[in-house]
Design an enzyme around this catalytic site. Sequence first.
Site, PDB file in Angstrom:
ATOM      1  N   HIS A 130       0.900  -1.138  -0.235  1.00  0.00           N
ATOM      2  CA  HIS A 130      -0.116   0.013  -0.038  1.00  0.00           C
ATOM      3  C   HIS A 130       0.887   1.312  -0.104  1.00  0.00           C
ATOM      4  O   HIS A 130       0.189   2.238  -0.484  1.00  0.00           O
ATOM      5  CB  HIS A 130      -1.056  -0.053   1.056  1.00  0.00           C
ATOM      6  N   ASP A 162      -0.575  -7.404   0.617  1.00  0.00           N
ATOM      7  CA  ASP A 162      -0.312  -6.033   0.847  1.00  0.00           C
ATOM      8  C   ASP A 162       1.164  -6.251   1.329  1.00  0.00           C
ATOM      9  O   ASP A 162       1.723  -5.593   2.073  1.00  0.00           O
ATOM     10  CB  ASP A 162      -0.932  -5.459   2.248  1.00  0.00           C
ATOM     11  N   SER A 237       4.388   1.354   8.579  1.00  0.00           N
ATOM     12  CA  SER A 237       4.143   0.322   7.732  1.00  0.00           C
ATOM     13  C   SER A 237       5.219  -0.250   6.848  1.00  0.00           C
ATOM     14  O   SER A 237       6.103   0.400   6.370  1.00  0.00           O
ATOM     15  CB  SER A 237       3.134   0.922   6.611  1.00  0.00           C
TER      16      SER A 237
END
Length: 287
Positions: A130, A162, A237
């Site tokens: 992402h 992801d 992330s």
Amino acid sequence: MAVQTGLGEPRGPWFVSPELGPDGRHRWDVPGSGEDPSRRSWRRRLLTAAAVVALSTVSGAAAGGWVAGQGGGPGPTAASAAPVPAELVTAAQKTVPGVVSVLAGGGSGQGATGSGFAIDDQQHLITNDHILARGGGGTVTVELPDGRRYAAEVVGREPGSDLAVLKVPAAARLAPLPLAKPRSARVGEPVLAVGSPLGLAGTVTAGIVSALDRPVRLGTNRRTAVQTDASINPGNSGGPLVNARGEVVGVNTAIATIDGNGSIGIGFAIPIDQVQQTADTIIGKGG
């Protein structure tokens, strides 16, 4: 002067608790459940507020603005609920040198930012898909702990999980992080989240494994995740969640928030067995 929040707008999939019934209500919302009504009301408000899971990425501009708004000093961070064993100090020292900041889609404070880490001596890096998607498919730059920057090759992407694999030149000389054995994580064990929250590279936060096999939507599919109370914020992330031995047990990917205000101690990481399987597939195809 405008107030800088640094978090940007919460994004990402809606988190649906596995305790929800077919009517969409929690079991303590069901009339006749026997629970005190005032406690039901309090829990309902809390769970409603924490219902959204935000992918922990933020634009470089927002992160830079937040740091600038604080005069260059350290910003507020959520306190960990767990004590920090001495072993975690050693684990942090081993992990930080192998973790990088990832900038996708631009430079000079633009684009999407996140984290990543080396997984082998061929300089392959793991990160979240992402981050690349938010960057709009533009160039990807990796910044090492010592400040060096390299253009990264996108070896492959897997939106369904992801995950993405990058590769930097051999001159980067990143030390790969050891991976934990599949399904070796245990509820209650201490862990560290390492990454670049709000653009603050090399940040380490501590907590425990709160739950295993937590159903949550990650990427384009519903998957099970490792839940942790280690503080995870936008920019984390793609970074590793490591145990006290410095072994990666998961890839930090998403957080639950109250009104988009950052970490509340409910974060989610992709389990290392899923990461290893996806990485092997991507590297096998892309070299």
